[in-house]
Design a protein around this motif. Structure first.
Motif, PDB file in Angstrom:
ATOM      1  N   PHE A 136      23.582  -7.194  10.315  1.00  0.00           N
ATOM      2  CA  PHE A 136      24.657  -7.963  10.944  1.00  0.00           C
ATOM      3  C   PHE A 136      24.700  -7.807  12.465  1.00  0.00           C
ATOM      4  O   PHE A 136      25.727  -8.081  13.076  1.00  0.00           O
ATOM      5  CB  PHE A 136      26.008  -7.557  10.336  1.00  0.00           C
ATOM      6  N   PHE A 137      23.608  -7.395  13.071  1.00  0.00           N
ATOM      7  CA  PHE A 137      23.580  -7.239  14.518  1.00  0.00           C
ATOM      8  C   PHE A 137      23.927  -8.565  15.202  1.00  0.00           C
ATOM      9  O   PHE A 137      23.332  -9.598  14.908  1.00  0.00           O
ATOM     10  CB  PHE A 137      22.208  -6.758  14.993  1.00  0.00           C
ATOM     11  N   GLY A 138      24.918  -8.528  16.073  1.00  0.00           N
ATOM     12  CA  GLY A 138      25.328  -9.727  16.799  1.00  0.00           C
ATOM     13  C   GLY A 138      26.444 -10.517  16.144  1.00  0.00           C
ATOM     14  O   GLY A 138      26.976 -11.456  16.740  1.00  0.00           O
ATOM     15  N   PHE A 139      26.816 -10.153  14.919  1.00  0.00           N
ATOM     16  CA  PHE A 139      27.902 -10.867  14.239  1.00  0.00           C
ATOM     17  C   PHE A 139      29.225 -10.551  14.924  1.00  0.00           C
ATOM     18  O   PHE A 139      29.495  -9.418  15.282  1.00  0.00           O
ATOM     19  CB  PHE A 139      27.989 -10.451  12.771  1.00  0.00           C
ATOM     20  N   LYS A 140      30.054 -11.574  15.078  1.00  0.00           N
ATOM     21  CA  LYS A 140      31.395 -11.416  15.610  1.00  0.00           C
ATOM     22  C   LYS A 140      32.233 -12.601  15.171  1.00  0.00           C
ATOM     23  O   LYS A 140      31.705 -13.624  14.732  1.00  0.00           O
ATOM     24  CB  LYS A 140      31.385 -11.305  17.138  1.00  0.00           C
ATOM     25  N   LYS A 141      33.511 -12.420  15.234  1.00  0.00           N
ATOM     26  CA  LYS A 141      34.499 -13.467  14.973  1.00  0.00           C
ATOM     27  C   LYS A 141      34.112 -14.353  13.798  1.00  0.00           C
ATOM     28  O   LYS A 141      33.847 -13.878  12.706  1.00  0.00           O
ATOM     29  CB  LYS A 141      34.748 -14.277  16.244  1.00  0.00           C
ATOM     30  N   ASP A 142      34.064 -15.658  14.027  1.00  0.00           N
ATOM     31  CA  ASP A 142      33.876 -16.625  12.947  1.00  0.00           C
ATOM     32  C   ASP A 142      32.462 -16.675  12.384  1.00  0.00           C
ATOM     33  O   ASP A 142      32.225 -17.351  11.381  1.00  0.00           O
ATOM     34  CB  ASP A 142      34.295 -18.021  13.420  1.00  0.00           C
ATOM     35  N   ILE A 143      31.521 -15.987  13.000  1.00  0.00           N
ATOM     36  CA  ILE A 143      30.160 -15.949  12.451  1.00  0.00           C
ATOM     37  C   ILE A 143      30.180 -15.302  11.070  1.00  0.00           C
ATOM     38  O   ILE A 143      29.473 -15.739  10.160  1.00  0.00           O
ATOM     39  CB  ILE A 143      29.197 -15.223  13.411  1.00  0.00           C
ATOM     40  N   TRP A 144      31.015 -14.283  10.895  1.00  0.00           N
ATOM     41  CA  TRP A 144      31.173 -13.661   9.577  1.00  0.00           C
ATOM     42  C   TRP A 144      31.589 -14.710   8.551  1.00  0.00           C
ATOM     43  O   TRP A 144      31.073 -14.742   7.427  1.00  0.00           O
ATOM     44  CB  TRP A 144      32.232 -12.567   9.617  1.00  0.00           C
ATOM     45  N   GLN A 145      32.532 -15.564   8.936  1.00  0.00           N
ATOM     46  CA  GLN A 145      33.050 -16.558   8.002  1.00  0.00           C
ATOM     47  C   GLN A 145      32.003 -17.641   7.705  1.00  0.00           C
ATOM     48  O   GLN A 145      31.917 -18.151   6.582  1.00  0.00           O
ATOM     49  CB  GLN A 145      34.347 -17.166   8.527  1.00  0.00           C
ATOM     50  N   ALA A 146      31.195 -17.991   8.700  1.00  0.00           N
ATOM     51  CA  ALA A 146      30.111 -18.945   8.454  1.00  0.00           C
ATOM     52  C   ALA A 146      29.113 -18.362   7.461  1.00  0.00           C
ATOM     53  O   ALA A 146      28.630 -19.064   6.560  1.00  0.00           O
ATOM     54  CB  ALA A 146      29.420 -19.315   9.772  1.00  0.00           C
ATOM     55  N   PHE A 147      28.818 -17.070   7.610  1.00  0.00           N
ATOM     56  CA  PHE A 147      27.905 -16.440   6.661  1.00  0.00           C
ATOM     57  C   PHE A 147      28.515 -16.399   5.266  1.00  0.00           C
ATOM     58  O   PHE A 147      27.823 -16.600   4.264  1.00  0.00           O
ATOM     59  CB  PHE A 147      27.502 -15.040   7.133  1.00  0.00           C
ATOM     60  N   ALA A 148      29.820 -16.170   5.190  1.00  0.00           N
ATOM     61  CA  ALA A 148      30.499 -16.191   3.890  1.00  0.00           C
ATOM     62  C   ALA A 148      30.367 -17.566   3.236  1.00  0.00           C
ATOM     63  O   ALA A 148      30.187 -17.666   2.013  1.00  0.00           O
ATOM     64  CB  ALA A 148      31.974 -15.815   4.051  1.00  0.00           C
ATOM     65  N   VAL A 149      30.429 -18.620   4.022  1.00  0.00           N
ATOM     66  CA  VAL A 149      30.231 -19.981   3.509  1.00  0.00           C
ATOM     67  C   VAL A 149      28.840 -20.087   2.874  1.00  0.00           C
ATOM     68  O   VAL A 149      28.686 -20.579   1.752  1.00  0.00           O
ATOM     69  CB  VAL A 149      30.393 -21.035   4.632  1.00  0.00           C
ATOM     70  N   ALA A 150      27.825 -19.602   3.586  1.00  0.00           N
ATOM     71  CA  ALA A 150      26.445 -19.675   3.084  1.00  0.00           C
ATOM     72  C   ALA A 150      26.266 -18.880   1.796  1.00  0.00           C
ATOM     73  O   ALA A 150      25.668 -19.367   0.830  1.00  0.00           O
ATOM     74  CB  ALA A 150      25.480 -19.166   4.155  1.00  0.00           C
TER      75      ALA A 150
END
Length: 159
Positions: A136-150
């Motif tokens: 998860f290097f570089g993940f922040k804010k809404d990127i987590w939620q985009a990954f959850a979508v995937a």
């Protein structure tokens, strides 16, 4: 060589988070960028699928920000359609229920579920360091939620 690339989007009014993921390995690309740049990613990358977090009404009044987000979600779907890329939508409640077994889960619960799955027992939420980047290097804010979508889309739809 990858055979299937999912672009997952957590849409916003002016910026959206996205993740490009093959369904197995660390996300190939991700970011929080302008919505015009999201359209460029859809246009310029070799994608098999675009998945957008679906906006749903739960009976409460909403403001202009929600309508702007819905507008951009439609633009993203249209761009995928124009490029003959399969696309779909998945509502937030379905994502939370799938990943956390509760529709009442908060963003922090969703993030912890992803960490438990992809970086279990790894210090620093699986982020690592610049010298030794983690999943998860570089993940922040809404990127987590985009990954959850995937992740939810792949698990539920088998994409």
């Amino acid at each position: 060589m990858r055979t299937h690339m999912i672009m997952a989007i957590d849409p916003g009014t002016a910026q959206s988070a996205y993740v490009l993921w093959d369904g197995q390995n660390k996300p190939e690309e991700f970011g929080l960028i302008t919505n015009d740049d999201i359209l460029s990613v859809i246009r310029d990358r070799s994608l098999n699928q675009v998945v957008i977090e679906e906006i749903r009404s739960y009976g409460m009044p909403v403001g202009v920000e929600v309508f702007d987000t819905v507008f951009w979600s439609g633009r993203f779907a249209q761009e995928a359609e124009l490029r003959c890329i399969s696309w779909g939508r998945i509502p937030r409640q379905e994502i939370k229920t799938h990943l956390c077994n509760s529709s009442k889960a908060k963003d922090s619960n969703v993030i912890q579920s992803l960490i438990d799955r992809f970086a279990y027992n790894v210090p620093g939420k699986g982020k690592g360091t610049k010298k030794e980047p983690g999943f998860f290097f570089g993940f922040k804010k809404d990127i987590w939620q985009a990954f959850a979508v995937a992740v939810a889309w792949k698990d539920i739809k088998g994409a």
